[in-house]
Write a protein that holds these residues in place. Structure first.
Motif, PDB file in Angstrom:
ATOM      1  N   VAL A  26     -11.352 -49.243  -9.741  1.00  0.00           N
ATOM      2  CA  VAL A  26     -12.648 -49.518 -10.364  1.00  0.00           C
ATOM      3  C   VAL A  26     -12.400 -50.428 -11.560  1.00  0.00           C
ATOM      4  N   GLN A  27     -13.034 -51.570 -11.546  1.00  0.00           N
ATOM      5  CA  GLN A  27     -12.922 -52.471 -12.703  1.00  0.00           C
ATOM      6  C   GLN A  27     -14.282 -52.572 -13.376  1.00  0.00           C
ATOM      7  N   VAL A  28     -14.305 -52.237 -14.658  1.00  0.00           N
ATOM      8  CA  VAL A  28     -15.540 -52.355 -15.424  1.00  0.00           C
ATOM      9  C   VAL A  28     -15.409 -53.588 -16.308  1.00  0.00           C
ATOM     10  N   HIS A  29     -16.210 -54.602 -16.013  1.00  0.00           N
ATOM     11  CA  HIS A  29     -16.119 -55.850 -16.782  1.00  0.00           C
ATOM     12  C   HIS A  29     -16.978 -55.804 -18.034  1.00  0.00           C
ATOM     13  N   THR A  30     -18.073 -55.064 -17.977  1.00  0.00           N
ATOM     14  CA  THR A  30     -18.994 -55.001 -19.112  1.00  0.00           C
ATOM     15  C   THR A  30     -19.090 -53.540 -19.539  1.00  0.00           C
ATOM     16  N   ARG A  31     -18.214 -53.188 -20.464  1.00  0.00           N
ATOM     17  CA  ARG A  31     -17.997 -51.779 -20.752  1.00  0.00           C
ATOM     18  C   ARG A  31     -19.218 -51.076 -21.336  1.00  0.00           C
ATOM     19  N   ASN A  32     -20.054 -51.828 -22.084  1.00  0.00           N
ATOM     20  CA  ASN A  32     -21.179 -51.122 -22.701  1.00  0.00           C
ATOM     21  C   ASN A  32     -22.336 -50.864 -21.735  1.00  0.00           C
ATOM     22  N   MET A  33     -22.161 -51.224 -20.466  1.00  0.00           N
ATOM     23  CA  MET A  33     -23.171 -50.819 -19.486  1.00  0.00           C
ATOM     24  C   MET A  33     -22.897 -49.410 -18.975  1.00  0.00           C
ATOM     25  N   VAL A  34     -21.736 -48.901 -19.284  1.00  0.00           N
ATOM     26  CA  VAL A  34     -21.423 -47.515 -18.925  1.00  0.00           C
ATOM     27  C   VAL A  34     -21.860 -46.622 -20.081  1.00  0.00           C
ATOM     28  N   GLU A  35     -22.784 -45.715 -19.811  1.00  0.00           N
ATOM     29  CA  GLU A  35     -23.350 -44.881 -20.871  1.00  0.00           C
ATOM     30  C   GLU A  35     -23.072 -43.407 -20.601  1.00  0.00           C
ATOM     31  N   GLY A  36     -22.885 -42.675 -21.670  1.00  0.00           N
ATOM     32  CA  GLY A  36     -22.823 -41.219 -21.543  1.00  0.00           C
ATOM     33  C   GLY A  36     -21.507 -40.692 -21.004  1.00  0.00           C
ATOM     34  N   THR A  37     -20.581 -41.585 -20.701  1.00  0.00           N
ATOM     35  CA  THR A  37     -19.273 -41.155 -20.228  1.00  0.00           C
ATOM     36  C   THR A  37     -18.275 -42.265 -20.572  1.00  0.00           C
ATOM     37  N   PRO A  38     -17.075 -41.893 -20.971  1.00  0.00           N
ATOM     38  CA  PRO A  38     -16.096 -42.941 -21.287  1.00  0.00           C
ATOM     39  C   PRO A  38     -15.675 -43.699 -20.024  1.00  0.00           C
ATOM     40  N   VAL A  39     -15.354 -44.955 -20.191  1.00  0.00           N
ATOM     41  CA  VAL A  39     -14.987 -45.780 -19.043  1.00  0.00           C
ATOM     42  C   VAL A  39     -13.750 -45.202 -18.326  1.00  0.00           C
ATOM     43  N   TRP A  40     -12.813 -44.685 -19.086  1.00  0.00           N
ATOM     44  CA  TRP A  40     -11.609 -44.135 -18.447  1.00  0.00           C
ATOM     45  C   TRP A  40     -11.969 -42.977 -17.525  1.00  0.00           C
ATOM     46  N   LYS A  41     -13.009 -42.222 -17.951  1.00  0.00           N
ATOM     47  CA  LYS A  41     -13.402 -41.074 -17.133  1.00  0.00           C
ATOM     48  C   LYS A  41     -14.119 -41.529 -15.866  1.00  0.00           C
ATOM     49  N   LEU A  42     -14.930 -42.548 -16.008  1.00  0.00           N
ATOM     50  CA  LEU A  42     -15.595 -43.121 -14.826  1.00  0.00           C
ATOM     51  C   LEU A  42     -14.544 -43.569 -13.807  1.00  0.00           C
ATOM     52  N   LYS A  43     -13.542 -44.285 -14.308  1.00  0.00           N
ATOM     53  CA  LYS A  43     -12.486 -44.772 -13.421  1.00  0.00           C
ATOM     54  C   LYS A  43     -11.736 -43.610 -12.771  1.00  0.00           C
ATOM     55  N   ALA A  44     -11.398 -42.631 -13.596  1.00  0.00           N
ATOM     56  CA  ALA A  44     -10.615 -41.499 -13.084  1.00  0.00           C
ATOM     57  C   ALA A  44     -11.412 -40.694 -12.060  1.00  0.00           C
TER      58      ALA A  44
END
Length: 262
Positions: A26-44
């Motif tokens: 999972v690659q997140v290019h625009t990190r502030n579009m992920v809300e309410g959860t850290p990006v590392w957790k989304l990826k994991a």
DNA sequence: ACATTGACCTGAGAGC
DNA sequence: TGCTCTCAGGTCAATG
């Protein structure tokens, strides 16, 4: 674009392309579009897992993983999904890219960054936290529920229909269509609708949304009597030919025919 | 409780 | 052609 019919089309697209395929990266290019959860957790949460089903409520798309979590997507005004193989063919405003072990990718593209990406462990909890009303196409949203929703509003019908807390899924474009098909002015007060108009409006909600989904939410495929393709400057009413009016109603640009909508 | 406005963002299209 | 202005399918917060 992304009102209920569009999001339903995205959901079906995801069903037909992305289920039961293990996610490699999972690659997140625009990190502030992920809300309410850290990006590392989304990826994991996604990496090494696969989607097993999808769901939708109003304008939200939910994708269930094989680990009790759900990916939640909202499409703002400009987002969409694209499944593809060749990385050269990626969409222009890709904010997140999932890569499956089969070599294909699923991109979430959102030009204006008004959408959002998050996770939930329980769709029902998510819906109640967002205080969303019933989904406009859910059987639980029946005439009685619609009367109740209208009764809760002292504003214009347009504002009531677009209020996601009252009923979820209807936005500016489709609300104009719904009012056009029902022959009702969007600026009418919700409280002023009589029983007959309320029923017509209710039927119009269901008909318009279902028809739009049948036509893949593609304006060009909509029936000839639909307002949406004429919803532009100098547009003419597809029923009587007179010029459409454009006015702000509850702060949103609204198109309607003053002859056909009383 | 409601409408209105502006903010969040970017870019297409209109108008000059 | 190139510049500037206005507007856009969603939501949220502040203000009147």
């Amino acid at each position: 674009m992304p009102e209920l019919p569009d999001v339903e089309v995205f959901r079906r697209y995801m069903d037909s392309t992305s289920l039961h395929k293990r996610i490699k990266e999972v690659q997140v290019h625009t990190r502030n579009m992920v809300e309410g959860t850290p990006v590392w957790k989304l990826k994991a949460t996604l990496e090494g897992h696969a989607f097993k089903s999808t769901d939708r409520h109003g304008k939200y798309l939910f994708a269930e993983l094989d680990n009790k979590n759900w990916l939640v997507l909202h499409f703002g005004m400009t987002a969409f999904l694209k499944y593809f193989k060749d990385l050269e063919k990626n969409p222009p405003h890709e904010r997140m890219l999932l890569t499956f072990y089969n070599g294909y990718h699923l991109a979430y593209d959102c030009q204006r960054k008004l959408g959002k990406i998050t996770l939930t462990e329980d769709v029902k909890d998510f819906i109640s936290e967002q205080e969303l009303g019933p989904d406009a196409l859910d059987d639980k949203f029946d005439l009685a529920a619609f009367r109740e929703a209208l009764g809760a509003s002292r504003s214009t019908v347009k504002s009531a229909l677009m209020n996601q807390n009252l009923v979820a899924g209807i936005g500016n474009i489709y609300s104009d269509e719904i009012f056009f098909q029902a022959g009702i002015q969007p600026k009418a007060k919700a409280q002023d609708l009589d029983e007959e108009a309320t029923e017509r409006l209710f039927q119009s909600i269901k008909d318009v949304l279902k028809t739009a989904i049948d036509k893949q939410a593609n304006p060009e495929e909509l029936p000839g009597t639909y307002l949406i393709p004429h919803r532009k400057k100098n547009g003419k009413c597809p029923k009587c030919g007179s010029s459409l009016k454009k006015e702000k109603v509850s702060g949103r640009s609204s198109y309607f025919c003053s002859k056909c909508q009383s």
